[in-house]
Design a protein around this motif. Structure first.
Motif, PDB file in Angstrom:
ATOM      1  N   ARG A  45      20.717  18.131  15.466  1.00 52.62           N
ATOM      2  CA  ARG A  45      20.342  18.421  14.078  1.00 52.62           C
ATOM      3  C   ARG A  45      19.461  19.663  14.031  1.00 52.62           C
ATOM      4  NH1 ARG A  45      17.577  13.629  10.984  1.00 52.62           N
ATOM      5  NH2 ARG A  45      16.634  15.444   9.982  1.00 52.62           N
ATOM      6  N   LEU A  46      19.803  20.571  13.125  1.00 54.99           N
ATOM      7  CA  LEU A  46      19.049  21.817  13.026  1.00 54.99           C
ATOM      8  C   LEU A  46      17.710  21.634  12.325  1.00 54.99           C
ATOM      9  CD1 LEU A  46      21.863  24.411  12.261  1.00 54.99           C
ATOM     10  CD2 LEU A  46      20.471  24.244  14.315  1.00 54.99           C
ATOM     11  N   ASP A  47      17.616  20.675  11.420  1.00 54.72           N
ATOM     12  CA  ASP A  47      16.358  20.479  10.697  1.00 54.72           C
ATOM     13  C   ASP A  47      15.583  19.315  11.315  1.00 54.72           C
ATOM     14  OD1 ASP A  47      18.052  18.457   9.908  1.00 54.72           O
ATOM     15  OD2 ASP A  47      17.371  18.442   7.826  1.00 54.72           O
ATOM     16  N   ALA A  48      15.430  19.345  12.625  1.00 58.45           N
ATOM     17  CA  ALA A  48      14.810  18.228  13.312  1.00 58.45           C
ATOM     18  C   ALA A  48      14.131  18.678  14.594  1.00 58.45           C
ATOM     19  CB  ALA A  48      15.856  17.152  13.625  1.00 58.45           C
ATOM     20  N   LEU A  49      13.310  17.757  15.118  1.00 61.92           N
ATOM     21  CA  LEU A  49      12.614  17.984  16.379  1.00 61.92           C
ATOM     22  C   LEU A  49      13.383  17.340  17.526  1.00 61.92           C
ATOM     23  CD1 LEU A  49      10.081  18.724  18.114  1.00 61.92           C
ATOM     24  CD2 LEU A  49       9.144  16.492  17.433  1.00 61.92           C
ATOM     25  N   HIS A  50      13.517  18.070  18.621  1.00 61.45           N
ATOM     26  CA  HIS A  50      14.176  17.571  19.828  1.00 61.45           C
ATOM     27  C   HIS A  50      13.254  17.829  21.013  1.00 61.45           C
ATOM     28  CE1 HIS A  50      17.948  17.310  17.526  1.00 61.45           C
ATOM     29  NE2 HIS A  50      17.547  18.451  16.990  1.00 61.45           N
ATOM     30  N   MET A 119       3.472  25.936  16.149  1.00 58.82           N
ATOM     31  CA  MET A 119       4.855  25.507  15.976  1.00 58.82           C
ATOM     32  C   MET A 119       5.116  25.052  14.540  1.00 58.82           C
ATOM     33  SD  MET A 119       5.990  23.327  19.367  1.00 58.82           S
ATOM     34  CE  MET A 119       7.639  23.079  18.661  1.00 58.82           C
ATOM     35  N   GLU A 120       4.209  24.248  14.015  1.00 58.60           N
ATOM     36  CA  GLU A 120       4.370  23.743  12.649  1.00 58.60           C
ATOM     37  C   GLU A 120       4.411  24.883  11.638  1.00 58.60           C
ATOM     38  OE1 GLU A 120       2.044  20.834   9.470  1.00 58.60           O
ATOM     39  OE2 GLU A 120       1.540  20.725  11.613  1.00 58.60           O
ATOM     40  N   GLU A 121       3.533  25.858  11.834  1.00 57.83           N
ATOM     41  CA  GLU A 121       3.510  27.008  10.922  1.00 57.83           C
ATOM     42  C   GLU A 121       4.828  27.774  11.005  1.00 57.83           C
ATOM     43  OE1 GLU A 121       1.966  29.486   8.020  1.00 57.83           O
ATOM     44  OE2 GLU A 121       1.139  27.609   8.820  1.00 57.83           O
ATOM     45  N   GLY A 122       5.356  27.942  12.224  1.00 58.96           N
ATOM     46  CA  GLY A 122       6.622  28.636  12.382  1.00 58.96           C
ATOM     47  C   GLY A 122       7.775  27.909  11.718  1.00 58.96           C
ATOM     48  N   LEU A 123       7.786  26.590  11.808  1.00 61.82           N
ATOM     49  CA  LEU A 123       8.851  25.801  11.189  1.00 61.82           C
ATOM     50  C   LEU A 123       8.799  25.902   9.664  1.00 61.82           C
ATOM     51  CD1 LEU A 123       8.652  22.649  13.468  1.00 61.82           C
ATOM     52  CD2 LEU A 123      10.566  24.249  13.344  1.00 61.82           C
ATOM     53  N   ARG A 124       7.615  25.924   9.111  1.00 63.83           N
ATOM     54  CA  ARG A 124       7.477  25.999   7.652  1.00 63.83           C
ATOM     55  C   ARG A 124       7.811  27.379   7.108  1.00 63.83           C
ATOM     56  NH1 ARG A 124       5.567  21.330   5.905  1.00 63.83           N
ATOM     57  NH2 ARG A 124       4.234  20.036   7.260  1.00 63.83           N
ATOM     58  N   HIS A 125       7.850  28.382   7.988  1.00 65.61           N
ATOM     59  CA  HIS A 125       8.146  29.749   7.546  1.00 65.61           C
ATOM     60  C   HIS A 125       9.568  29.881   7.029  1.00 65.61           C
ATOM     61  CE1 HIS A 125       9.289  34.025   8.135  1.00 65.61           C
ATOM     62  NE2 HIS A 125       8.066  34.254   7.720  1.00 65.61           N
ATOM     63  N   ARG A 126      10.497  29.122   7.614  1.00 67.44           N
ATOM     64  CA  ARG A 126      11.910  29.102   7.221  1.00 67.44           C
ATOM     65  C   ARG A 126      12.670  30.381   7.559  1.00 67.44           C
ATOM     66  NH1 ARG A 126      11.440  23.853   7.059  1.00 67.44           N
ATOM     67  NH2 ARG A 126      11.234  22.856   5.024  1.00 67.44           N
ATOM     68  N   GLY A 127      12.026  31.321   8.237  1.00 67.29           N
ATOM     69  CA  GLY A 127      12.723  32.560   8.569  1.00 67.29           C
ATOM     70  C   GLY A 127      13.087  32.670  10.038  1.00 67.29           C
ATOM     71  N   LEU A 128      12.959  31.566  10.770  1.00 71.04           N
ATOM     72  CA  LEU A 128      13.238  31.568  12.201  1.00 71.04           C
ATOM     73  C   LEU A 128      14.430  30.676  12.516  1.00 71.04           C
ATOM     74  CD1 LEU A 128       9.548  31.135  13.388  1.00 71.04           C
ATOM     75  CD2 LEU A 128      10.875  33.251  13.503  1.00 71.04           C
ATOM     76  N   GLY A 129      15.146  31.021  13.580  1.00 73.33           N
ATOM     77  CA  GLY A 129      16.285  30.202  13.969  1.00 73.33           C
ATOM     78  C   GLY A 129      15.884  29.022  14.818  1.00 73.33           C
ATOM     79  N   ALA A 130      14.820  29.200  15.616  1.00 70.19           N
ATOM     80  CA  ALA A 130      14.339  28.123  16.473  1.00 70.19           C
ATOM     81  C   ALA A 130      12.858  28.336  16.751  1.00 70.19           C
ATOM     82  CB  ALA A 130      15.114  28.076  17.789  1.00 70.19           C
ATOM     83  N   VAL A 131      12.150  27.231  16.920  1.00 68.78           N
ATOM     84  CA  VAL A 131      10.745  27.261  17.321  1.00 68.78           C
ATOM     85  C   VAL A 131      10.618  26.375  18.553  1.00 68.78           C
ATOM     86  CG1 VAL A 131       8.386  26.622  16.730  1.00 68.78           C
ATOM     87  CG2 VAL A 131       9.843  27.707  15.012  1.00 68.78           C
ATOM     88  N   ILE A 132      10.100  26.964  19.649  1.00 67.05           N
ATOM     89  CA  ILE A 132       9.983  26.258  20.916  1.00 67.05           C
ATOM     90  C   ILE A 132       8.519  26.209  21.327  1.00 67.05           C
ATOM     91  CG2 ILE A 132      10.734  26.177  23.335  1.00 67.05           C
ATOM     92  CD1 ILE A 132      13.063  27.992  22.568  1.00 67.05           C
ATOM     93  N   GLY A 133       8.104  25.073  21.852  1.00 65.59           N
ATOM     94  CA  GLY A 133       6.749  24.939  22.364  1.00 65.59           C
ATOM     95  C   GLY A 133       6.742  24.118  23.634  1.00 65.59           C
ATOM     96  N   GLU A 134       5.684  24.260  24.437  1.00 67.28           N
ATOM     97  CA  GLU A 134       5.549  23.521  25.698  1.00 67.28           C
ATOM     98  C   GLU A 134       4.186  22.844  25.697  1.00 67.28           C
ATOM     99  OE1 GLU A 134       5.989  26.401  28.794  1.00 67.28           O
ATOM    100  OE2 GLU A 134       7.593  27.460  27.752  1.00 67.28           O
ATOM    101  N   ALA A 135       4.184  21.500  25.717  1.00 73.11           N
ATOM    102  CA  ALA A 135       2.925  20.776  25.617  1.00 73.11           C
ATOM    103  C   ALA A 135       2.908  19.572  26.550  1.00 73.11           C
ATOM    104  CB  ALA A 135       2.693  20.317  24.181  1.00 73.11           C
ATOM    105  N   ARG A 154      16.505  25.165   8.274  1.00 69.29           N
ATOM    106  CA  ARG A 154      17.581  25.400   9.236  1.00 69.29           C
ATOM    107  C   ARG A 154      17.016  25.941  10.541  1.00 69.29           C
ATOM    108  NH1 ARG A 154      19.501  30.968   8.281  1.00 69.29           N
ATOM    109  NH2 ARG A 154      18.268  31.893   6.625  1.00 69.29           N
ATOM    110  N   THR A 155      15.756  25.580  10.808  1.00 65.57           N
ATOM    111  CA  THR A 155      15.081  25.995  12.022  1.00 65.57           C
ATOM    112  C   THR A 155      14.950  24.801  12.955  1.00 65.57           C
ATOM    113  OG1 THR A 155      13.784  27.625  10.785  1.00 65.57           O
ATOM    114  CG2 THR A 155      13.008  27.057  12.987  1.00 65.57           C
ATOM    115  N   ILE A 156      15.607  24.854  14.093  1.00 65.07           N
ATOM    116  CA  ILE A 156      15.558  23.744  15.030  1.00 65.07           C
ATOM    117  C   ILE A 156      14.234  23.788  15.791  1.00 65.07           C
ATOM    118  CG2 ILE A 156      16.707  25.014  16.902  1.00 65.07           C
ATOM    119  CD1 ILE A 156      18.165  22.379  17.567  1.00 65.07           C
ATOM    120  N   ALA A 157      13.609  22.623  15.949  1.00 66.87           N
ATOM    121  CA  ALA A 157      12.338  22.511  16.660  1.00 66.87           C
ATOM    122  C   ALA A 157      12.595  21.931  18.046  1.00 66.87           C
ATOM    123  CB  ALA A 157      11.371  21.615  15.882  1.00 66.87           C
TER     124      ALA A 157
END
Length: 249
Positions: A45-50, A119-135, A154-157
């Motif tokens: 899912r593109l609008d979801a966290l994986h 990451m959350e800020e990037g997802l809310r921007h809506r102008g990115l294709g994907a947001v990746i983080g390492e925690a 439409r930004t996959i997390a």
């Protein structure tokens, strides 16, 4: 009354304007029927966290998990924000998995809390294709915030979970992620001559919402970000009457 066909065309035109001309797909398929058919959304899912984690603490598995994430992001649209805690990403390696360095935006966080906030800020921007983080630490509250930030866009997390301590399971803690994966290196593709063939991974879907988990062996992402079934597995499915092309379409 207006013609229903005209109204439908108008709605489609407005939808295109609202999304900048893009038609949002509900999911990003792997292009491998043996995997997509077992996913509840026939893809990620593109609008979801994986979530993704290395199968073991071995550095090779850590690299495999990183390249798996890069391959997913490579097949998404537009710029990719990658939030890190340390400067250890190797751009040429990501490029070999299809992720062009020109698409990447790097952000460095001082701790997991700051990383998750970026990451959350990037997802809310809506102008990115994907947001990746390492925690190492992302509890249910934190992952729920990421999931809510991704929904409707439409930004996959993509969150790479690292072990908080030696021997611990990175994805044992409850999470709001829609899918949770483990990636482990497998013996590479055999060659008729001496040398090392294309890398292979064991993908284990530990959990997914609306479906069951499973494991499979794939050949690592190529320069387009696509994995493939190993030849023997693909041939076996073809003989059985299934449709399992070696390489994703």
């Amino acid at each position: 009354m207006a013609d229903p066909a005209v109204l439908k065309q108008l709605r489609e035109s407005l939808k295109g304007l609202e999304t900048g001309g893009f038609r949002r797909r509900p999911a990003l398929p792997f292009g491998i029927p043996a995997i997509d058919s077992r996913l509840a959304d026939e893809g990620l899912r593109l609008d979801a966290l994986h979530e993704v984690a290395a199968g073991t603490s071995d550095m090779a598995d850590d690299c495999a998990a990183t390249l798996f994430l890069a391959g997913i992001a490579a097949r998404a649209w537009g710029p990719v924000l990658w939030v890190v805690r340390r400067r250890d990403l190797f751009a040429p390696g990501l490029a070999q998995s299809g992720l062009d360095p020109k698409r990447l935006i790097y952000a460095e966080a001082k701790d997991d809390a700051e990383l998750l906030a970026v990451m959350e800020e990037g997802l809310r921007h809506r102008g990115l294709g994907a947001v990746i983080g390492e925690a190492k630490r992302a509890d249910m509250t934190a992952t729920r915030r990421l999931q809510l930030a991704a929904e409707g866009g439409r930004t996959i997390a993509l969150l790479m979970k690292r072990a908080a301590r030696e021997g611990s399971d990175p994805i044992a803690m409850p999470s709001a992620a829609v899918t949770r994966w483990r990636v482990t290196c497998a013996p590479s593709t055999p060659l008729p001559v001496a040398g090392v063939g294309r890398p292979r991974w064991k993908l284990a879907l530990a959990r997914q919402k609306g479906g069951e988990g499973f494991e499979t062996i794939v050949e690592a992402c190529d320069a387009t970000g696509r994995c493939a079934l190993p030849p023997v597995m693909a041939d076996r499915k073809a003989v059985a009457g299934g449709t399992a092309p070696r390489r994703a379409a």
